[in-house]
Write an enzyme that holds these catalytic residues in place. Structure first.
Site, PDB file in Angstrom:
ATOM      1  N   ARG A 150       0.804  -1.040   0.003  1.00 43.38           N
ATOM      2  CA  ARG A 150       0.155  -0.113  -0.001  1.00 43.38           C
ATOM      3  C   ARG A 150       1.001   1.328   0.000  1.00 43.38           C
ATOM      4  NH1 ARG A 150      -2.244  -3.346   4.294  1.00 43.38           N
ATOM      5  NH2 ARG A 150      -4.103  -4.154   3.814  1.00 43.38           N
ATOM      6  N   LYS A 174      -1.882  -2.311   7.710  1.00 43.87           N
ATOM      7  CA  LYS A 174      -3.201  -1.853   8.459  1.00 43.87           C
ATOM      8  C   LYS A 174      -3.474  -2.449   9.973  1.00 43.87           C
ATOM      9  CE  LYS A 174      -6.516  -0.100   4.949  1.00 43.87           C
ATOM     10  NZ  LYS A 174      -7.654  -0.239   4.271  1.00 43.87           N
ATOM     11  N   HIS A 246      -1.996   2.592  -5.853  1.00 44.04           N
ATOM     12  CA  HIS A 246      -2.839   1.150  -5.641  1.00 44.04           C
ATOM     13  C   HIS A 246      -2.982   0.334  -7.058  1.00 44.04           C
ATOM     14  CE1 HIS A 246      -4.362   0.205  -1.857  1.00 44.04           C
ATOM     15  NE2 HIS A 246      -5.215  -0.719  -2.506  1.00 44.04           N
ATOM     16  N   ARG A 249      -0.300  -2.428  -6.862  1.00 36.89           N
ATOM     17  CA  ARG A 249      -0.746  -3.436  -5.885  1.00 36.89           C
ATOM     18  C   ARG A 249      -1.667  -4.475  -6.407  1.00 36.89           C
ATOM     19  NH1 ARG A 249      -1.033  -4.704  -0.309  1.00 36.89           N
ATOM     20  NH2 ARG A 249      -3.392  -4.950   0.463  1.00 36.89           N
ATOM     21  N   HIS A 272      -4.136  -8.944   3.641  1.00 30.82           N
ATOM     22  CA  HIS A 272      -5.723  -8.793   3.890  1.00 30.82           C
ATOM     23  C   HIS A 272      -6.031  -9.754   5.036  1.00 30.82           C
ATOM     24  CE1 HIS A 272      -6.405  -8.080  -0.480  1.00 30.82           C
ATOM     25  NE2 HIS A 272      -6.222  -6.872  -0.045  1.00 30.82           N
ATOM     26  N   TYR A 281      -9.884 -10.797  -6.697  1.00 25.35           N
ATOM     27  CA  TYR A 281      -8.834 -10.847  -7.815  1.00 25.35           C
ATOM     28  C   TYR A 281      -9.114 -12.361  -8.557  1.00 25.35           C
ATOM     29  CZ  TYR A 281      -6.405  -7.308  -5.996  1.00 25.35           C
ATOM     30  OH  TYR A 281      -5.934  -6.156  -5.457  1.00 25.35           O
TER      31      TYR A 281
END
Length: 303
Positions: A150, A174, A246, A249, A272, A281
């Site tokens: 990110r 995150k 992004h 990514r 994630h 995806y």
């Protein structure tokens, strides 16, 4: 006025301390609630977070929906407001929740934009490698695409978190989740060349000695700066779609999946917390398969 500011400040403290929200998520939520505050002060005399009604919130959302905001933005406003008023009820500041019946717009399945391998090469080739900043920008692109970071993780990346012996980065992502992202020998060479050569020519601010990517003043780079660099390189490469950090990514994940990588590994590398987020995806892969069938299947040839 004081009532809005006071309650928003209390909510901010709650999100920061009890929910451990990242700064970016926190800013988004507070921005959404401050928009409701501004609307109330301009249009709803005497209305505070304690007495605002469902109808008044609907009126605010309706006035916003006419301003051509995306459905994703509108869905986030609803989510932010629901969190805010749920907090007020839990703290017994309000007896009722005026957002209980609010529904965000139904979002269609959101497929992130990606770049083909050819277009990534075109952007990378647009970098001017004759300058130190060009060398830095080349390394930024390689880390975004080669490691799937990110943009916030990229600008916070520390030299002490790079293991060149085993070829992996330690990334603080995150929600204070740490992950380890492997990288190729090619990426390793790009990063070490940049650190050993062009980076050392910068006069580095003492506080930022461990940061990989530095601006001209020897301090850490801002997220906005990375966006601007990528936008300018995409224009220079003649790519006419909207591209952000992004996008690299997403391209990292898509190209791994297309080349046979397992979804669980991709989830791990992207950081994630839920496989559902990564499953986006698989839809991209389906799109790709559909295109291949249409273009290559002998039955699609008109007889």
């Amino acid at each position: 006025m004081m009532n809005w500011n006071e309650k928003i400040k209390q909510f901010e403290d709650y999100l920061r301390l009890e929910k451990s929200f990242s700064n970016n998520t926190l800013e988004a939520y507070l921005s959404d609630i401050n928009k409701l505050k501004d609307f109330s002060l301009e249009n709803l005399e005497g209305v505070t977070p304690v007495n605002i009604t469902y109808e008044q919130i609907q009126e605010y959302l309706f006035s916003n929906s006419k301003k051509k905001f995306s459905e994703r933005s509108q869905a986030r406003w609803v989510s932010s407001l629901k969190s805010f008023f749920k907090y007020l009820v839990e703290e017994e500041i309000r007896a009722d929740n005026p957002t209980t019946l609010l529904e965000g717009p139904k979002l269609g399945f959101y497929l992130p934009d990606t770049l083909s391998e050819t277009n990534i090469e075109r952007i990378v080739n647009a970098v001017d490698l004759t300058s130190n900043l060009g060398q830095r920008n080349y390394c930024i692109l390689e880390v975004l695409y080669g490691c799937g970071l990110r943009v916030s993780e990229l600008v916070d990346l520390k030299i002490s978190n790079i293991n060149f012996k085993e070829n992996y980065l330690r990334v603080d992502g995150k929600g204070e989740k740490t992950r380890f992202v492997p990288f190729t020998d090619f990426t390793a060479k790009v990063i070490s060349d940049y650190i050993l050569n062009s980076r050392k020519d910068i006069e580095i601010n003492k506080k930022f000695e461990d940061f990989v990517f530095l601006n001209r003043r020897g301090s850490s780079m801002s997220r906005v700066m990375v966006f601007i660099i990528i936008k300018e390189l995409a224009e220079k490469a003649g790519i006419n779609k909207s591209i952000s950090p992004h996008t690299f990514r997403h391209s990292f994940a898509t190209h791994l999946l297309q080349n046979g990588a397992d979804l669980r590994y991709i989830q791990e590398m992207l950081g994630h917390s839920s496989i559902t987020t990564t499953e986006i995806y698989t839809h991209l892969k389906t799109e790709e398969l559909r295109r291949v069938i249409i273009e290559c299947h002998p039955r699609n040839v008109l007889h």
